[in-house]
Scaffold this motif. Structure first.
Motif, PDB file in Angstrom:
ATOM      1  N   ASP A  79       2.659   1.653  -3.351  1.00  9.60           N
ATOM      2  CA  ASP A  79       1.754   2.071  -4.420  1.00  9.60           C
ATOM      3  C   ASP A  79       1.406   3.550  -4.304  1.00  9.60           C
ATOM      4  OD1 ASP A  79      -0.044   1.540  -6.649  1.00  9.60           O
ATOM      5  OD2 ASP A  79      -1.655   1.858  -5.198  1.00  9.60           O
ATOM      6  N   ARG A  80       1.189   4.006  -3.073  1.00  8.64           N
ATOM      7  CA  ARG A  80       0.832   5.407  -2.858  1.00  8.64           C
ATOM      8  C   ARG A  80       2.031   6.335  -2.936  1.00  8.64           C
ATOM      9  NH1 ARG A  80      -4.104   6.102  -0.126  1.00  8.64           N
ATOM     10  NH2 ARG A  80      -3.565   8.324  -0.232  1.00  8.64           N
ATOM     11  N   ARG A  81       3.211   5.828  -2.706  1.00 10.55           N
ATOM     12  CA  ARG A  81       4.441   6.617  -2.673  1.00 10.55           C
ATOM     13  C   ARG A  81       4.490   7.575  -1.481  1.00 10.55           C
ATOM     14  NH1 ARG A  81       7.499   6.161  -7.431  1.00 10.55           N
ATOM     15  NH2 ARG A  81       6.899   4.175  -8.351  1.00 10.55           N
ATOM     16  N   HIS A  82       3.339   8.124  -1.150  1.00 12.51           N
ATOM     17  CA  HIS A  82       3.259   9.081  -0.031  1.00 12.51           C
ATOM     18  C   HIS A  82       1.893   8.908   0.621  1.00 12.51           C
ATOM     19  CE1 HIS A  82       2.089  12.874   1.887  1.00 12.51           C
ATOM     20  NE2 HIS A  82       3.389  13.067   2.129  1.00 12.51           N
ATOM     21  N   SER A  83       1.896   8.745   1.924  1.00  8.28           N
ATOM     22  CA  SER A  83       0.636   8.581   2.650  1.00  8.28           C
ATOM     23  C   SER A  83       0.785   9.175   4.042  1.00  8.28           C
ATOM     24  CB  SER A  83       0.262   7.103   2.764  1.00  8.28           C
ATOM     25  OG  SER A  83      -0.905   6.929   3.550  1.00  8.28           O
ATOM     26  N   GLU A  96      -4.515   8.568   6.690  1.00  9.79           N
ATOM     27  CA  GLU A  96      -5.022   7.934   5.474  1.00  9.79           C
ATOM     28  C   GLU A  96      -4.847   6.421   5.535  1.00  9.79           C
ATOM     29  OE1 GLU A  96      -4.152  11.535   2.236  1.00  9.79           O
ATOM     30  OE2 GLU A  96      -2.650   9.961   2.593  1.00  9.79           O
ATOM     31  N   TYR A 114       0.840  -1.206   0.000  1.00 13.11           N
ATOM     32  CA  TYR A 114       0.000   0.000   0.000  1.00 13.11           C
ATOM     33  C   TYR A 114       0.872   1.252   0.000  1.00 13.11           C
ATOM     34  CZ  TYR A 114      -2.929   3.695   2.010  1.00 13.11           C
ATOM     35  OH  TYR A 114      -3.571   4.892   2.265  1.00 13.11           O
ATOM     36  N   LYS A 140      -0.773   1.251 -12.178  1.00 12.44           N
ATOM     37  CA  LYS A 140       0.113   0.322 -11.471  1.00 12.44           C
ATOM     38  C   LYS A 140       1.044  -0.398 -12.433  1.00 12.44           C
ATOM     39  CE  LYS A 140      -2.886  -0.590  -7.480  1.00 12.44           C
ATOM     40  NZ  LYS A 140      -3.647  -1.612  -6.728  1.00 12.44           N
ATOM     41  N   HIS A 190      -7.800   3.607   5.600  1.00 15.77           N
ATOM     42  CA  HIS A 190      -7.840   2.595   4.540  1.00 15.77           C
ATOM     43  C   HIS A 190      -7.958   1.187   5.110  1.00 15.77           C
ATOM     44  CE1 HIS A 190      -6.965   0.848   0.587  1.00 15.77           C
ATOM     45  NE2 HIS A 190      -6.157   0.005   1.230  1.00 15.77           N
TER      46      HIS A 190
END
Length: 337
Positions: free
Chosen positions: A24-28, A32, A21, A129, A36
């Protein structure tokens, strides 16, 4: 509803889900990620700290700095942001090549271009993706919208609204007619789209190929026959009493490719081949069907069928030599107008 705190048996599964996760998001943000996964923010913080001391030991069997995950600690401690700055193990996983990713993206673009595709957002996320996860930057590809796409959209609307449609149709014998039908169902086979409909001209159910339809118009008239009122066979093409029979010497490997046309088969002297009886709506339909099976099919009888193949091949060769457009139409199917 309050976020739950996972039990001990959930922690490993959570960590295995959290890393992909974050990648995939690179930044969270912590908030958040907690929202999720429906866990507490403190549980996310604890898991991130655990990730930062996890990794795979090198050849020395001892952990070195490059064998561990790392995060941007300033962003994490000061702003509750999660940014992984060093990866281990995951980078060694197999990846699609740039060409493989481009091919998959092209297929997904075609799928998303189908009218009324309900999952376009999901398809877009998958394409993103694939782009990020490929071993190299995928080639830029685009799928052009075909003429049949607009026709398909109109017919879908007519089926949904239970309205009749009119169109000009070119059948397999190159005859042009104006048809008025009650559209009942849309089907696809290989790269072609078909509409099953009650034809008012023929007085029965017929199958029409979309790329042979033109000047499609939705009529302000309710359909007179519905799918529940008539019999729609499970297979797209059906035999008819008016079909013609053709006997061919056929490779066993080719049998599944034209199974819709085969009425019966008998053993052949060659164990790798069979003698098959094909049923076709028109003899003119035979040419492209046989030519589409090079080396796998040979027409035995009737003589008319052999002559049909010879004429079809001669016409195709002549057009090829003249560098003109390939012949119109395709292998014709049972019950297809």
């Amino acid at each position: 509803m309050n976020a739950r705190t996972p039990g001990a048996r959930d922690k490993l599964a959570f960590l295995l889900s959290l890393v992909p996760y974050l990648l995939d998001r690179r930044h969270s943000t912590v908030a958040e990620a907690a929202a999720h996964f429906d866990v507490t923010e403190e549980h996310v913080r604890q898991s991130v700290r655990l990730i930062a001391v996890s990794g795979v030991p090198g050849d020395s069997t001892q952990y070195q700095h490059n064998d561990l995950f790392d995060i941007d600690w300033d962003s994490f401690e000061e702003r509750d942001e999660i940014i992984i700055t060093h990866l281990v193990a995951i980078d060694d996983s197999p990846r699609f090549s740039a060409r493989e990713a481009a091919a998959l993206i092209a297929g997904l673009q075609y799928l998303s271009a189908i009218p009324e595709q309900a999952d376009r957002d999901v398809i877009g996320a998958v394409m993103a993706k694939l782009t990020r996860g490929a071993s190299g930057a995928p080639l830029q590809v685009a799928v052009e919208e075909g003429v049949a796409d607009n026709t398909l959209s109109d017919i879908r609307s007519a089926v949904s609204a239970e309205r009749q449609i009119e169109f000009t149709y070119i059948n397999s014998r190159d005859e042009r007619e104006r048809r008025r039908v009650d559209p009942l169902r849309i089907d696809s086979l290989d790269q072609n789209w078909y509409v099953r409909a009650w034809c008012h001209l023929r007085g029965g159910v017929r199958t029409f190929r979309l790329d042979r339809m033109s000047d499609v118009a939705i009529i302000d008239a309710e359909i007179t026959h519905r799918a529940g009122d008539v019999t729609l066979p499970d297979t797209l093409f059906q035999a008819s009493d008016n079909d013609v029979s053709v006997i061919v010497d056929l490779s066993k490997d080719a049998v599944p490719l034209i199974d819709e046309y085969i009425a019966s088969t008998t053993a052949n002297a060659d164990p790798g081949r069979v003698t098959a009886t094909l049923r076709l709506a028109h003899m003119a339909n035979l040419g492209r069907l046989i030519v589409g099976l090079p080396g796998n099919a040979r027409v035995i009888e009737p003589a008319e069928a052999r002559e049909q193949i010879s004429r079809w091949a001669s016409r195709a060769l002549s057009r090829y030599e003249n560098d003109s457009a390939s012949t119109q139409g395709s292998a014709n199917e049972h019950a297809v107008e």
